[in-house]
Design a protein around this motif. Structure first.
Motif, PDB file in Angstrom:
ATOM      1  N   GLU A   1      14.826  -9.562 -15.784  1.00  0.00           N
ATOM      2  CA  GLU A   1      15.837  -8.976 -17.110  1.00  0.00           C
ATOM      3  C   GLU A   1      17.217  -9.485 -17.005  1.00  0.00           C
ATOM      4  OE1 GLU A   1      13.537  -4.652 -17.300  1.00  0.00           O
ATOM      5  OE2 GLU A   1      15.188  -4.921 -15.925  1.00  0.00           O
ATOM      6  N   VAL A   2      17.659  -9.904 -15.666  1.00  0.00           N
ATOM      7  CA  VAL A   2      19.098 -10.569 -15.647  1.00  0.00           C
ATOM      8  C   VAL A   2      19.056 -11.610 -14.687  1.00  0.00           C
ATOM      9  CG1 VAL A   2      21.470  -9.795 -15.045  1.00  0.00           C
ATOM     10  CG2 VAL A   2      19.793  -8.343 -16.401  1.00  0.00           C
ATOM     11  N   CYS A   3      19.933 -12.574 -14.617  1.00  0.00           N
ATOM     12  CA  CYS A   3      20.459 -13.598 -13.697  1.00  0.00           C
ATOM     13  C   CYS A   3      21.759 -13.444 -13.678  1.00  0.00           C
ATOM     14  CB  CYS A   3      19.857 -14.778 -14.208  1.00  0.00           C
ATOM     15  SG  CYS A   3      20.273 -16.299 -13.156  1.00  0.00           S
ATOM     16  N   ARG A   4      22.005 -12.947 -12.434  1.00  0.00           N
ATOM     17  CA  ARG A   4      23.423 -13.037 -11.979  1.00  0.00           C
ATOM     18  C   ARG A   4      23.839 -14.507 -11.486  1.00  0.00           C
ATOM     19  NH1 ARG A   4      25.264  -8.635  -8.335  1.00  0.00           N
ATOM     20  NH2 ARG A   4      27.483  -9.486  -8.966  1.00  0.00           N
ATOM     21  N   ARG A   5      24.256 -15.316 -12.426  1.00  0.00           N
ATOM     22  CA  ARG A   5      24.460 -16.720 -11.926  1.00  0.00           C
ATOM     23  C   ARG A   5      25.286 -16.983 -10.643  1.00  0.00           C
ATOM     24  NH1 ARG A   5      26.609 -19.692 -16.248  1.00  0.00           N
ATOM     25  NH2 ARG A   5      27.836 -17.631 -16.940  1.00  0.00           N
ATOM     26  N   LYS A   6      25.156 -17.729  -9.861  1.00  0.00           N
ATOM     27  CA  LYS A   6      25.814 -18.023  -8.930  1.00  0.00           C
ATOM     28  C   LYS A   6      26.603 -17.088  -7.973  1.00  0.00           C
ATOM     29  CE  LYS A   6      24.715 -22.183  -9.926  1.00  0.00           C
ATOM     30  NZ  LYS A   6      23.193 -22.900  -9.363  1.00  0.00           N
ATOM     31  N   SER A   7      25.816 -15.838  -7.761  1.00  0.00           N
ATOM     32  CA  SER A   7      26.651 -14.745  -7.158  1.00  0.00           C
ATOM     33  C   SER A   7      26.521 -14.606  -5.889  1.00  0.00           C
ATOM     34  CB  SER A   7      25.985 -13.546  -7.906  1.00  0.00           C
ATOM     35  OG  SER A   7      24.703 -13.206  -7.848  1.00  0.00           O
ATOM     36  N   LEU A   8      25.542 -15.448  -5.189  1.00  0.00           N
ATOM     37  CA  LEU A   8      25.434 -15.446  -3.828  1.00  0.00           C
ATOM     38  C   LEU A   8      25.742 -16.680  -3.319  1.00  0.00           C
ATOM     39  CD1 LEU A   8      21.992 -13.760  -3.354  1.00  0.00           C
ATOM     40  CD2 LEU A   8      24.147 -12.665  -3.080  1.00  0.00           C
ATOM     41  N   GLU A   9      26.432 -16.727  -2.121  1.00  0.00           N
ATOM     42  CA  GLU A   9      26.545 -17.909  -1.574  1.00  0.00           C
ATOM     43  C   GLU A   9      25.616 -18.068  -0.185  1.00  0.00           C
ATOM     44  OE1 GLU A   9      30.085 -20.835   0.477  1.00  0.00           O
ATOM     45  OE2 GLU A   9      30.425 -19.184  -1.329  1.00  0.00           O
TER      46      GLU A   9
END
Length: 196
Positions: A160-168
């Motif tokens: 449903e959602v892609c939280r782009r580049k939210s983890l390192e």
């Protein structure tokens, strides 16, 4: 189809059980020393924990279960020897809206890729939808957890959602995916009749 005789807490090879305060802390402590498991299980930074620290977390969890009434926590045990192999959780339940978040983790590397996660996921979904009567279940998955993504898709979850580049991770930015499954979708896939 499921009826009252359907086992809620047993699958083909596994069962759900409570925390064993004597044996489980030592086993789970070992899992926290496995960076692969920790990065699949947590989106927060991995850190090794002692058995004493794990026991304190269990005590905190038990208190939260009693006070907040918005979490169901199960230990996944092998039916063959009752050994601890993972955890299955429905958390952050919003009773008013019928929403909850699902988490499954198989601890030791030698227990992964044996179908335990699939069995546990099916059991936890049955518990969430047929027992708790939740309307939807959500799962958060980092893009690098390809096994979890494939499992969620196999179980009928939709991204449903892609939280782009939210983890390192290791100096690399990663997406965090949010998957959802509705009760009616689960019932359709599981061939469970709608409530009348």
């Amino acid at each position: 189809m499921f009826d009252i005789q359907t086992q809620l807490f047993e699958g083909q090879d596994i069962r759900f059980g409570p925390i064993d305060y004597e044996k489980d802390p030592e086993i789970e402590s070992k899992w926290t020393h496995d960076s692969e498991f920790m990065r699949l299980w947590e989106i927060s930074p991995a850190r090794p924990l002692s058995a004493a620290m794990i026991k304190k977390l269990y005590e905190k969890l038990e208190k939260q279960v009693e006070e907040k009434k918005n979490i169901y926590h199960f230990m996944i045990r092998a039916k063959a020897d009752d050994g601890l192999i993972g955890k299955a959780i429905i958390q952050w339940i919003e009773w008013t809206n019928g929403n909850g978040f699902l988490r499954i983790g198989i601890g030791a590397a030698e227990d992964r890729r044996k179908g335990y996660g699939t069995q546990a996921s099916r059991m936890l979904l049955r518990f969430a939808f047929a027992e708790l009567n939740l309307y939807r279940v959500t799962a958060l998955v980092p893009e690098y957890n390809e096994g979890a993504i494939a499992l969620l898709q196999k179980l009928g979850f939709m991204q449903e959602v892609c939280r782009r580049k939210s983890l390192e991770r290791d100096s690399r930015r990663c997406d965090l995916y949010i998957f959802g499954l509705l009760n009616e979708e689960w019932r359709s896939q599981a061939k469970v009749p709608e409530e009348q």
